[in-house]
Write an enzyme that holds these catalytic residues in place. Structure first.
Site, PDB file in Angstrom:
ATOM      1  N   SER A  95       0.827  -1.195  -0.062  1.00 37.71           N
ATOM      2  CA  SER A  95      -0.121   0.422  -0.241  1.00 37.71           C
ATOM      3  C   SER A  95       0.964   1.299   0.052  1.00 37.71           C
ATOM      4  O   SER A  95       2.298   0.970   0.074  1.00 37.71           O
ATOM      5  CB  SER A  95      -0.501   0.103   1.067  1.00 37.71           C
ATOM      6  OG  SER A  95      -1.655   1.662   1.612  1.00 37.71           O
TER       7      SER A  95
ATOM      8  N   TYR B 110      -2.358  -1.719  10.481  1.00 37.57           N
ATOM      9  CA  TYR B 110      -1.843  -1.430   8.907  1.00 37.57           C
ATOM     10  C   TYR B 110      -0.716  -1.146   8.656  1.00 37.57           C
ATOM     11  O   TYR B 110       0.118  -1.437   7.484  1.00 37.57           O
ATOM     12  CB  TYR B 110      -3.382  -0.983   8.146  1.00 37.57           C
ATOM     13  CG  TYR B 110      -3.466  -1.077   7.048  1.00 37.57           C
ATOM     14  CD1 TYR B 110      -3.340  -2.446   6.556  1.00 37.57           C
ATOM     15  CD2 TYR B 110      -2.542  -0.196   6.094  1.00 37.57           C
ATOM     16  CE1 TYR B 110      -3.802  -2.506   5.152  1.00 37.57           C
ATOM     17  CE2 TYR B 110      -2.602  -0.007   4.744  1.00 37.57           C
ATOM     18  CZ  TYR B 110      -3.479  -1.243   4.273  1.00 37.57           C
ATOM     19  OH  TYR B 110      -3.074  -1.483   3.162  1.00 37.57           O
TER      20      TYR B 110
END
Ligand code: NAP
Length: 277
Positions: A131, A144
Site C-alpha cells: 500500500s 495496518y
C-alpha cells in the site's frame, strides 16, 4: 502459457488481476476463502479456483501443492489483506493478531511454501500488494502500517537471497482503489480518548476524497507490468495519488513529510489537545 497464483481473488484487486491475466492468455490459479461462492471467475476457461485462507498454515501447504500440480507457477501474487483503523489502545489482541496473521504472516508463509518450486525451476516472481501505507504513515493506522511497512522491508531483504536462484520479488503499493476495502474490508476500532482524531481521519476518507480512487482494473495493469517487465525495480507505486504522495515524501524528506501529516491533523505540539477532543 505462463501461470499466476493469486490470493484474495474473490473481489477487488485480486479479482481484477485474475481477469486481466486470464484475458492475456495466462493460466490463473485464483484462490479465495470461499470459492464455492464465486460465480464470475468460474466462467473463464483458463481460471482455476482453489480454497485458501492465508491465516491457515495447513491450507497454505495443501493449496500450494495443488497449484503446482496443476501448472508450473511463474508468478505468485500475494494480495489478500484488509484494513484496520483505530488507536492502539482501542485494538483488542485478537484484532492485532488477526491482522498480522493475514497481511504479514500470510504473505511470508505463502511465499515460503512456493520457494522450493521456484528455486527448482530457477525462475519465478513474487509480487506483494502492500500500500502507499507501506511507504508513508497516517494517524490511527499503526497496525495496518506495521504490516505493510514490514512487507516492504522484508521484500527488499528477500530480494538479495532470491537473486541467487533467479527469483525476483516486487511490491505494488496502491493509493486509494475503489474496492470493498473501505467497506467490508476495513475494521474501525473506537476509543473515547482518540475520538476527535478518528473523526478527522474518517473525514479525509469519505465523500469527495474517494472520487479519485483508481479502479481495480487500472491497478491490475501495474501488477501486469510488474509481472512481465524485465526492469530491475523492487517498488511500484500504483495510482496517481500514490505516485504523487510518495514523490512528495521523497522531495521534502521523511521528517518534513511527517511534520506535514501532523499539521494536517492539528497534531503539532501546541494543538495536540484540541485534536484529541
Ligand atoms: N482498496 C484500497 O484503497 C487499497 C489501498 C492500498 C492497498 N490495498 C491492498 O490491496 C489488497 C486487496 O484489497 P482490495 O482493495 O482489493 O479489497 P477487497 O476487495 O476487500 O479484497 C480483499 C481480498 O482479501 C481477501 N482476504 C481477506 N482476508 C483473507 C484471508 N485471511 N485469506 C484469504 N483472503 C483474504 C478478501 O477475501 P474475502 O472475500 O473472503 O473477504 C478479498 O478477496 C489488500 O492487501 C489491501 O491492503 C487496498
Amino acid at each position: 502459457m505462463p501461470a499466476i497464483f493469486i490470493t484474495g481473488a474473490s473481489s477487488g484487486l485480486g479479482k481484477a488481476t485474475a481477469k486481466l491475466f486470464a484475458a492475456r492468455g495466462w493460466n490463473v490459479i485464483a484462490t479465495m476463502r470461499h470459492p464455492e461462492h464465486e460465480t464470475e471467475l468460474t466462467q473463464l476457461p483458463n481460471v482455476h479456483l482453489l480454497p485458501l485462507d492465508v491465516t491457515d498454515l495447513a491450507q497454505i501447504e495443501t493449496t500450494v501443492h495443488r497449484a503446482i500440480a496443476l501448472y508450473p507457477v511463474d508468478v505468485v501474487f500475494n494480495n489478500a489483506g484488509y484494513g484496520l483503523i483505530g488507536a492502539l489502545e482501542a485494538l483488542s489482541d485478537e484484532q492485532i493478531t488477526h491482522l498480522v496473521n493475514t497481511n504479514l504472516l500470510g504473505v511470508i508463509r505463502v511465499t515460503k511454501a512456493f520457494l522450493p518450486h521456484l528455486r527448482e525451476k530457477r525462475s519465478g516472481r513474487i509480487l506483494n500488494t502492500t500500500s502507499i501505507g507501506g511507504l508513508i504513515a497516517f494517524p490511527l493506522y499503526s497496525l495496518y502500517h506495521a504490516t505493510k511497512w514490514a512487507i516492504e522491508g522484508w521484500s527488499e531483504s528477500l530480494s538479495f537471497e532470491l537473486a541467487l536462484h533467479n527469483i525476483t520479488i516486487k511490491t505494488i503499493s496502491p493509493g486509494g482503489i475503489a474496492t470493498d476495502f473501505t467497506g467490508r474490508s476495513l475494521q474501525v476500532a473506537q476509543n473515547e480518548a482518540y475520538a476527535g482524531l478518528l473523526e478527522k481521519l474518517m473525514g479525509t476518507q469519505s465523500g469527495d476524497n474517494t472520487v479519485h480512487f483508481a479502479s481495480p482494473e487500472a491497478i491490475a495493469e501495474v501488477v501486469y507490468q510488474a509481472a512481465t517487465e524485465e526492469k530491475d525495480q523492487l517498488r511500484y507505486q500504483a495510482g496517481s495519488d500514490a505516485v504523487a504522495i510518495y514523490a512528495q515524501r521523497l522531495a521534502v524528506g521523511p521528517e518534513a513529510f511527517r511534520q506535514g501529516v501532523a499539521a494536517q491533523f492539528g497534531l503539532t505540539a501546541d494543538t495536540s489537545q484540541s485534536a484529541a477532543n
